[in-house]
Structures are given as structure tokens and as C-alpha cells.
Design a protein around this motif. Structure first.
Motif, PDB file in Angstrom:
ATOM      1  N   LEU A 367       0.843  -1.203   0.000  1.00  0.00           N
ATOM      2  CA  LEU A 367       0.000   0.000   0.000  1.00  0.00           C
ATOM      3  C   LEU A 367       0.873   1.246   0.000  1.00  0.00           C
ATOM      4  O   LEU A 367       0.543   2.246  -0.645  1.00  0.00           O
ATOM      5  CB  LEU A 367      -0.929  -0.008   1.217  1.00  0.00           C
ATOM      6  N   ALA A 368       2.004   1.204   0.698  1.00  0.00           N
ATOM      7  CA  ALA A 368       2.897   2.367   0.752  1.00  0.00           C
ATOM      8  C   ALA A 368       3.436   2.707  -0.644  1.00  0.00           C
ATOM      9  O   ALA A 368       3.525   3.877  -1.021  1.00  0.00           O
ATOM     10  CB  ALA A 368       4.052   2.093   1.710  1.00  0.00           C
ATOM     11  N   GLU A 369       3.801   1.671  -1.419  1.00  0.00           N
ATOM     12  CA  GLU A 369       4.303   1.920  -2.773  1.00  0.00           C
ATOM     13  C   GLU A 369       3.216   2.501  -3.666  1.00  0.00           C
ATOM     14  O   GLU A 369       3.453   3.422  -4.460  1.00  0.00           O
ATOM     15  CB  GLU A 369       4.826   0.614  -3.371  1.00  0.00           C
ATOM     16  N   VAL A 370       2.007   1.977  -3.548  1.00  0.00           N
ATOM     17  CA  VAL A 370       0.887   2.481  -4.355  1.00  0.00           C
ATOM     18  C   VAL A 370       0.585   3.926  -3.991  1.00  0.00           C
ATOM     19  O   VAL A 370       0.385   4.780  -4.869  1.00  0.00           O
ATOM     20  CB  VAL A 370      -0.359   1.591  -4.166  1.00  0.00           C
ATOM     21  N   ARG A 371       0.557   4.218  -2.692  1.00  0.00           N
ATOM     22  CA  ARG A 371       0.301   5.593  -2.243  1.00  0.00           C
ATOM     23  C   ARG A 371       1.311   6.562  -2.842  1.00  0.00           C
ATOM     24  O   ARG A 371       0.955   7.629  -3.327  1.00  0.00           O
ATOM     25  CB  ARG A 371       0.383   5.658  -0.716  1.00  0.00           C
ATOM     26  N   GLU A 372       2.569   6.195  -2.798  1.00  0.00           N
ATOM     27  CA  GLU A 372       3.631   7.088  -3.262  1.00  0.00           C
ATOM     28  C   GLU A 372       3.464   7.414  -4.741  1.00  0.00           C
ATOM     29  O   GLU A 372       3.565   8.579  -5.154  1.00  0.00           O
ATOM     30  CB  GLU A 372       4.995   6.450  -3.001  1.00  0.00           C
ATOM     31  N   GLN A 376       1.962  11.119  -6.439  1.00  0.00           N
ATOM     32  CA  GLN A 376       2.748  11.917  -7.383  1.00  0.00           C
ATOM     33  C   GLN A 376       1.967  12.179  -8.669  1.00  0.00           C
ATOM     34  O   GLN A 376       1.983  13.287  -9.214  1.00  0.00           O
ATOM     35  CB  GLN A 376       4.073  11.214  -7.699  1.00  0.00           C
ATOM     36  N   ILE A 377       1.265  11.142  -9.148  1.00  0.00           N
ATOM     37  CA  ILE A 377       0.408  11.357 -10.317  1.00  0.00           C
ATOM     38  C   ILE A 377      -0.652  12.404  -9.995  1.00  0.00           C
ATOM     39  O   ILE A 377      -0.957  13.290 -10.803  1.00  0.00           O
ATOM     40  CB  ILE A 377      -0.264  10.045 -10.760  1.00  0.00           C
ATOM     41  N   GLY A 378      -1.213  12.314  -8.789  1.00  0.00           N
ATOM     42  CA  GLY A 378      -2.246  13.266  -8.370  1.00  0.00           C
ATOM     43  C   GLY A 378      -1.735  14.688  -8.319  1.00  0.00           C
ATOM     44  O   GLY A 378      -2.449  15.635  -8.704  1.00  0.00           O
ATOM     45  N   TYR A 379      -0.496  14.873  -7.851  1.00  0.00           N
ATOM     46  CA  TYR A 379       0.073  16.225  -7.815  1.00  0.00           C
ATOM     47  C   TYR A 379       0.211  16.790  -9.236  1.00  0.00           C
ATOM     48  O   TYR A 379      -0.030  17.975  -9.467  1.00  0.00           O
ATOM     49  CB  TYR A 379       1.445  16.203  -7.132  1.00  0.00           C
ATOM     50  N   GLY A 380       0.609  15.927 -10.170  1.00  0.00           N
ATOM     51  CA  GLY A 380       0.704  16.376 -11.551  1.00  0.00           C
ATOM     52  C   GLY A 380      -0.656  16.736 -12.123  1.00  0.00           C
ATOM     53  O   GLY A 380      -0.800  17.751 -12.818  1.00  0.00           O
ATOM     54  N   LEU A 381      -1.657  15.912 -11.833  1.00  0.00           N
ATOM     55  CA  LEU A 381      -3.022  16.212 -12.290  1.00  0.00           C
ATOM     56  C   LEU A 381      -3.512  17.520 -11.701  1.00  0.00           C
ATOM     57  O   LEU A 381      -4.154  18.329 -12.393  1.00  0.00           O
ATOM     58  CB  LEU A 381      -3.972  15.086 -11.881  1.00  0.00           C
ATOM     59  N   ILE A 401       8.224   6.423 -14.633  1.00  0.00           N
ATOM     60  CA  ILE A 401       8.896   6.395 -13.341  1.00  0.00           C
ATOM     61  C   ILE A 401      10.394   6.313 -13.607  1.00  0.00           C
ATOM     62  O   ILE A 401      10.862   5.386 -14.293  1.00  0.00           O
ATOM     63  CB  ILE A 401       8.442   5.196 -12.491  1.00  0.00           C
ATOM     64  N   ASP A 402      11.158   7.271 -13.085  1.00  0.00           N
ATOM     65  CA  ASP A 402      12.599   7.263 -13.342  1.00  0.00           C
ATOM     66  C   ASP A 402      13.332   6.423 -12.299  1.00  0.00           C
ATOM     67  O   ASP A 402      12.720   5.820 -11.409  1.00  0.00           O
ATOM     68  CB  ASP A 402      13.149   8.687 -13.419  1.00  0.00           C
ATOM     69  N   ALA A 403      14.654   6.404 -12.406  1.00  0.00           N
ATOM     70  CA  ALA A 403      15.468   5.543 -11.539  1.00  0.00           C
ATOM     71  C   ALA A 403      15.368   5.935 -10.070  1.00  0.00           C
ATOM     72  O   ALA A 403      15.612   5.116  -9.178  1.00  0.00           O
ATOM     73  CB  ALA A 403      16.923   5.584 -11.997  1.00  0.00           C
ATOM     74  N   GLN A 404      15.031   7.201  -9.784  1.00  0.00           N
ATOM     75  CA  GLN A 404      14.897   7.669  -8.400  1.00  0.00           C
ATOM     76  C   GLN A 404      13.472   7.486  -7.856  1.00  0.00           C
ATOM     77  O   GLN A 404      13.173   7.876  -6.732  1.00  0.00           O
ATOM     78  CB  GLN A 404      15.275   9.149  -8.294  1.00  0.00           C
ATOM     79  N   GLY A 405      12.595   6.920  -8.656  1.00  0.00           N
ATOM     80  CA  GLY A 405      11.221   6.708  -8.216  1.00  0.00           C
ATOM     81  C   GLY A 405      10.315   7.909  -8.420  1.00  0.00           C
ATOM     82  O   GLY A 405       9.169   7.907  -7.948  1.00  0.00           O
ATOM     83  N   GLU A 406      10.804   8.933  -9.131  1.00  0.00           N
ATOM     84  CA  GLU A 406       9.975  10.103  -9.398  1.00  0.00           C
ATOM     85  C   GLU A 406       9.061   9.832 -10.591  1.00  0.00           C
ATOM     86  O   GLU A 406       9.465   9.222 -11.575  1.00  0.00           O
ATOM     87  CB  GLU A 406      10.843  11.328  -9.662  1.00  0.00           C
ATOM     88  N   VAL A 407       7.845  10.325 -10.476  1.00  0.00           N
ATOM     89  CA  VAL A 407       6.798  10.024 -11.443  1.00  0.00           C
ATOM     90  C   VAL A 407       6.520  11.252 -12.309  1.00  0.00           C
ATOM     91  O   VAL A 407       6.532  12.391 -11.809  1.00  0.00           O
ATOM     92  CB  VAL A 407       5.505   9.579 -10.716  1.00  0.00           C
ATOM     93  N   PHE A 525      -8.888  12.857  -2.858  1.00  0.00           N
ATOM     94  CA  PHE A 525      -8.603  11.433  -3.034  1.00  0.00           C
ATOM     95  C   PHE A 525      -7.249  11.078  -2.427  1.00  0.00           C
ATOM     96  O   PHE A 525      -7.119  10.087  -1.696  1.00  0.00           O
ATOM     97  CB  PHE A 525      -8.646  11.087  -4.516  1.00  0.00           C
ATOM     98  N   ILE A 526      -6.236  11.888  -2.696  1.00  0.00           N
ATOM     99  CA  ILE A 526      -4.900  11.620  -2.154  1.00  0.00           C
ATOM    100  C   ILE A 526      -4.934  11.653  -0.627  1.00  0.00           C
ATOM    101  O   ILE A 526      -4.354  10.786   0.036  1.00  0.00           O
ATOM    102  CB  ILE A 526      -3.890  12.635  -2.704  1.00  0.00           C
ATOM    103  N   HIS A 527      -5.620  12.668  -0.076  1.00  0.00           N
ATOM    104  CA  HIS A 527      -5.698  12.769   1.381  1.00  0.00           C
ATOM    105  C   HIS A 527      -6.394  11.538   1.967  1.00  0.00           C
ATOM    106  O   HIS A 527      -5.940  10.976   2.978  1.00  0.00           O
ATOM    107  CB  HIS A 527      -6.460  14.032   1.766  1.00  0.00           C
ATOM    108  N   ALA A 528      -7.480  11.106   1.343  1.00  0.00           N
ATOM    109  CA  ALA A 528      -8.209   9.935   1.844  1.00  0.00           C
ATOM    110  C   ALA A 528      -7.367   8.674   1.732  1.00  0.00           C
ATOM    111  O   ALA A 528      -7.452   7.779   2.575  1.00  0.00           O
ATOM    112  CB  ALA A 528      -9.513   9.771   1.075  1.00  0.00           C
ATOM    113  N   LEU A 529      -6.524   8.608   0.703  1.00  0.00           N
ATOM    114  CA  LEU A 529      -5.669   7.433   0.514  1.00  0.00           C
ATOM    115  C   LEU A 529      -4.659   7.293   1.644  1.00  0.00           C
ATOM    116  O   LEU A 529      -4.248   6.180   1.989  1.00  0.00           O
ATOM    117  CB  LEU A 529      -4.941   7.554  -0.833  1.00  0.00           C
ATOM    118  N   TYR A 530      -4.267   8.410   2.237  1.00  0.00           N
ATOM    119  CA  TYR A 530      -3.319   8.394   3.356  1.00  0.00           C
ATOM    120  C   TYR A 530      -4.011   8.377   4.713  1.00  0.00           C
ATOM    121  O   TYR A 530      -3.467   7.862   5.690  1.00  0.00           O
ATOM    122  CB  TYR A 530      -2.395   9.610   3.282  1.00  0.00           C
ATOM    123  N   HIS A 531      -5.200   8.971   4.806  1.00  0.00           N
ATOM    124  CA  HIS A 531      -5.837   9.180   6.111  1.00  0.00           C
ATOM    125  C   HIS A 531      -7.240   8.599   6.184  1.00  0.00           C
ATOM    126  O   HIS A 531      -8.004   8.948   7.086  1.00  0.00           O
ATOM    127  CB  HIS A 531      -5.890  10.671   6.440  1.00  0.00           C
TER     128      HIS A 531
END
Length: 571
Positions: A367-372, A376-381, A401-407, A525-531
Motif C-alpha cells: 500500500l505504501a508503494e501504491v500511495r507514493e 505523485q500522479i495526483g500532484y501532476g493532475l 517512473i525514473d530511476a529515483q522513483g519520481e513520477v 482522493f490523495i488525502h483519503a488514501l493516506y488518512h
């Protein structure tokens, strides 16, 4: 392409009053601003009870004709004007609150305001107060405003709405489609209360210029007994675009396609290294800039795309769109130093893999990987939505997704830009996104909203966790409203029993078939995904037939067997 061209004139005078509290202004830009922002005309009228209302009027019209052109070219006219007018209103209201007029707003920095923007073949009008705007054709008159008056206990009409009176102002918005030969007339009450519609029509039918007509309207009002300031603005459509035009097409549509490029070939300021990807729409090439040695991704349209004007417009728009979204989570254009000799797009090169490949490599992510990744996709949207852009084709293939995990969100071929879409209102709706990830409202012929992108993001999150789609292939088969009721959301626990109920509730809300039931903003949605657990999200209890159909029918079979046995025993 024909550009918009008008004849314009304006006139203002104090009349019998010592101070002219009216104000008017216009801006007729040249170059790209004429396509993306249009022609702007503004008229304001001060309130007689205020000694500083002339400052408010002048401030309002100057803000319109300057600040409006500083707003994003991607914004719709309505949004851009509303932002400017509300900011001006807030400034004037604050100045009143810090003056002698804080307890009597009618003596403060207040005025009425009417603004007209001509863009493409559409007139957009934002209005508050009792100044007026009207469109005249050879056969009819179309008012674009209504007076904001309220009748008091004495039976007299008084101004009920104005700029600067309250901290927030309620604006009227109207649009009108115009054609060559149409007229627009904006006036203050010192003119339109003393010039009849017949007299106005006679002036418009004369052979005078718009400047002479504006002056004549003010003089007629004064001759008819107007004891107020007088202001009139008159314009006539001399030339209108043959079709809706977009800034990014200017010059690009005449560029030739690049030749068949091979590794080592030059392309303007780039050198081709290798082909990265090819589809029926375009090919992507890895290239290196000859001066900076930086890598770039070059997109070249396919030859078949050249025969599809709408697809070519979307291709040319991609680089323009990328340049107007400032986000670390959205693909950026590659800065060019030379004017291109061929038609192609240049973007930053991302060394990494698509989200689709990442999902294949991580079939059961935490779940932590999915959230991350989803956040990031949500911030771009969210950055795109702030520019009034809808991605409309969000899917794992369009996320890198690059080598550093940035989306980063990529591929803007289906993006809708509100500021441009309002120029294409007559175009038929198209489903540009991939059907499995497109929100159901698209299949019903409705326009997309920010909630449509949220749906796609919710589907991606669900697929990352389960490997499946929340409604299977059924969501893409929706064709009428009744089909929405037939969609059955598949609970997460069917695929991953360890998923908590609150997470199931969050995802079922994000990709709800009805858009009004989804999160209003992707950030929710992002907030609910974390909280979600802390916020008390609980899943709506699914019927057993939906949660576990095999068990449901086993229970039904057992109950029926028991019923038959009981009936036999009673014989």
C-alpha cells in the motif's frame, strides 16, 4: 487564417457634473494574444454618493485591460475574468474598510463594471451593476446584461450590486456568438436612460465611424436631459476568423514532416541517437542537443496523421500544453534555441520505465508503494487542473517512473484546455482516452471534468493493487444512464484479502460510476488514501452475491435443499 478585426470607438464626458466618475478602456492586442486572450473592452460607472468612486472606476477598467492578459492562456475567459474582477473587488473593498467609509460603503471605493471579451467568434460578458452591454444584428438586439437594481420602501430603484461593496462579489456571465457586421454597444446609465433604442439604432445605421457614433450617443443623452456622466463604447465586427484558430497552429501547420531519421542524423539543433517507440500516431526518438549535450525526446507525427487535421492539432498542441504546466510531476518541453525547420515536438528525456512495466515487475505492491506513486500522479493532475486542463487519457502507459522513483505524467494528445475548448463548442464530442480508464460520463456524451481524471486515477490505483479493473470491461460498455446501475464494483478483498475496508471505500468513491459521487478534487482522493482510516471511512457493506457469488449460490442451494427436506418431512 483570418484574424479578428473590429472598428472601435469610445467617448466619455462629465456632463453636468463637476467630476467624471465613469471610466472606459479597451485593448486590441496583436500576435498570439489576439488568438488566446482576445479583444477586451471594459466600462465602469461610479456611484454619486462617493467622492472617490472615480478612482474605483478607473482602477477596475485598468485592471481588466492589463491583468487579464497576465492570466494563463490555458484558462477559460470566464475563469480569467472572474479571477481579475474578484482580485480588484477585494482590493477596493479593503481600501474602503480602511477609510472613512467603512460604515457606509456607498461612500467608499465602489463602482459598477461591465467587461466584454471577443475571442474567436464568441463574445464573453462579465457584469455587475447597471452599466449595460448589448449586441445588435441587422434584425435584432440581444442584451448581454441585466441591471442589478432593488426597489426600496420608497418605491425607487437602487443599485443592489457593485464592485467593492462586499469582500466577495457575485458576477453575471453571458456569451453570444457573433458574425461579421454585428455591433456591440456598452453604455453607462447616463446614456442608456436617455437614448431610446430607436435613436440608438438610427446611429448604428448611419455611415459614421464607431468613434463618431460613441460621441453622438453621449451628446444625444445630454441633449435629452441627462444630468449624469455619459460614456459609450461602440464596436463593429469587420472581420472574424474563418474557423476557430489556436495559437499553437500559427506557422506550425505549414512545416514539413522530417525525413526518415536514422541514428546519427541531424534534426535542427539535435542529433538522433536511436528510436525509442513507434505507434500508428507518432514515433519517439532519443536525441542529443548539439550545444548542451543534454538528451531530449523527439516526437515525430506519422505520415498517416498528416491526413487527420484534428489529430495534427492535438499533436502540435502537446508541446504548447507542456510549457504551460509548472510541475515536477508533468513532462516538460525541451528548451529550443532555433526556429524549427520541420514539424516535431521536443521534450525532456526520462530515463526510466512506464508504470505499466513497473506493474508487471511489481505484481503485488505494498500500500505504501501504491500511495507514493498515486500521490505523485495526483500532484501532476492537480497542476494541470489549476491550468484548466483535463488529461483525459490517464493510464499506466502514460506515466513514467525514473530511476529515483519520481513520477511524471506524459502524452498530452488527449488533453482538453478549457481556454481553447471554448473556441470549439460546435465540434462533436470524441472519446480520446483509452476506454478501460475513461470515466463513464464520456460514453454518455457528456463533457469531462476534473472528477473524470480522478476516476482514471482511482482505476489505476485499484489495478496496481489487484491486477484487475474495478468494473472489468463493463464500464466501457456504458451507453445510457440506466447502464450505470448495472455496473458492479468488485471489492478489493476478492483479490487481496488483507486490504482494509476503509481502503475499499476510498477507491470505490474515487471511481464511482456517477461523477457527482466522486471526490470533488484529486487532492481529496490523495488525502483519503493516506488518512482514510483516521477519517472513519467504512466500506458500504456489499451484498454477499457481489462479495462472494460462489458462496452466495452455495448458501442458496443449501437453503433450498433444507426447504425440500422440510416439506417432505411434513407430508
Amino acid at each position: 487564417m483570418c484574424a479578428l478585426k473590429i472598428d472601435f470607438g469610445q467617448w466619455t464626458a462629465a456632463g453636468e457634473k463637476a467630476v467624471n466618475q465613469d471610466a472606459c478602456a479597451a485593448r486590441i492586442p496583436v500576435g498570439p494574444d489576439l488568438d488566446t486572450k482576445g479583444i477586451t473592452i471594459a466600462i465602469a460607472d461610479g456611484i454619486g454618493s462617493s467622492e472617490v468612486s472615480d478612482i474605483a472606476s478607473q482602477t477596475a477598467v485598468e485592471a481588466i485591460v492589463s491583468d487579464y492578459y497576465s492570466t494563463s492562456a490555458a484558462w477559460s475567459v470566464k475563469n480569467a475574468l472572474s479571477k481579475v474582477v474578484n482580485a480588484t473587488n477585494g482590493w477596493l473593498h479593503a481600501r474602503t474598510d480602511n477609510s472613512w467609509a467603512r460604515y457606509d460603503k456607498d461612500r467608499g471605493y465602489v463602482c459598477t463594471l461591465t467587461t466584454l471579451v471577443l475571442k474567436g467568434r464568441t463574445a464573453h460578458c462579465v457584469h455587475v451593476g447597471d452599466t449595460r452591454a448589448c449586441r445588435f444584428t441587422p434584425t435584432a438586439a440581444e442584451p448581454l446584461t441585466r441591471d442589478h437594481h432593488a426597489v426600496g420602501v420608497d418605491g425607487k430603484a437602487a443599485l443592489s450590486r457593485a464592485i467593492g461593496v462586499q469582500a466577495a462579489v457575485e458576477l453575471d456571465y453571458a456569451t453570444s456568438q457573433f458574425d461579421i457586421g454585428d455591433w456591440f454597444v456598452l453604455t453607462t446609465d447616463g446614456v442608456h436612460e436617455f437614448v431610446s433604442e430607436q435613436a440608438l439604432g438610427a446611429h448604428l445605421r448611419s455611415d459614421q465611424s464607431c468613434q463618431d457614433i460613441a460621441r453622438a450617443l453621449c451628446q444625444t443623452a445630454l441633449e435629452n436631459g441627462s444630468n449624469d456622466n455619459v460614456t459609450a463604447q461602440v464596436l463593429r465586427i469587420e472581420q472574424a476568423p474563418d474557423k476557430d484558430t489556436d495559437e499553437w497552429l500559427r506557422g506550425s501547420e505549414t512545416l514539413p514532416l522530417p525525413p526518415d531519421l536514422q541514428p546519427g542524423d541531424p534534426l535542427d539543433e539535435f542529433r538522433v541517437i536511436r528510436e525509442v517507440h513507434r505507434s500508428h500516431r507518432s514515433s519517439a526518438l532519443l536525441a542529443q542537443h548539439r550545444d548542451s549535450d543534454q538528451y531530449a525526446l523527439i516526437k515525430v507525427p506519422s505520415v498517416e496523421l498528416r491526413d487527420d487535421p484534428a489529430a495534427m492539432e492535438r499533436f502540435i498542441a502537446e508541446e504548447w500544453i507542456a510549457a504551460r504546466v509548472s510541475s515536477a510531476f508533468v513532462l516538460r518541453p525541451f528548451p529550443r534555441t532555433l526556429k524549427p525547420q520541420y514539424l516535431y515536438a521536443a521534450f525532456e528525456y526520462i530515463e526510466g520505465l512506464s508504470l505499466r512495466q513497473w506493474m508487471r515487475d511489481h505484481p503485488r505492491p505494498s500500500l505504501a508503494e501504491v500511495r507514493e506513486i498515486i500521490s505523485q500522479i495526483g500532484y501532476g493532475l492537480r497542476a494541470m487542473h489549476r491550468q484548466e486542463m483535463l488529461h483525459q487519457d490517464l493510464r499506466p502507459e502514460n506515466v513514467m517512473i525514473d530511476a529515483q522513483g519520481e513520477v511524471k505524467i506524459i502524452d498530452f494528445g488527449a488533453v482538453e484546455v478549457r481556454g481553447v475548448a471554448e473556441n470549439h463548442q460546435e465540434r462533436p464530442r470524441q472519446i480520446l482516452g483509452t476506454q478501460q480508464y475513461s470515466a463513464p460520463e464520456y460514453f454518455l456524451g457528456s463533457n469531462g471534468t476534473e472528477r473524470s481524471d480522478t476516476y482514471s486515477l482511482g482505476v489505476i490505483a485499484y489495478e496496481m493493487l489487484t491486477g484487475d479493473l474495478p468494473y472489468g470491461p463493463a464500464a466501457a460498455k456504458v451507453r445510457q444512464v440506466s447502464d450505470l446501475r448495472k455496473l458492479r464494483y468488485q471489492p478489493l478483498q476478492r483479490k487481496r484479502r488483507e486490504c482494509p475496508d476503509w481502503l475499499n471505500a476510498v477507491l470505490s468513491t474515487a471511481c464511482h460510476p456517477r461523477y457527482e459521487q466522486r471526490y470533488a478534487d484529486v487532492s481529496e482522493f490523495i488525502h483519503a488514501l493516506y488518512h482514510g482510516n483516521d477519517l472513519g471511512y467504512t466500506a458500504r457493506r456489499q451484498p454477499l452475491i457481489d462479495r462472494d457469488p460462489v458462496t452466495f449460490w452455495q448458501v442458496v442451494a443449501v437453503l433450498l435443499s433444507l426447504l425440500i427436506i422440510l416439506q417432505w418431512a411434513m407430508l
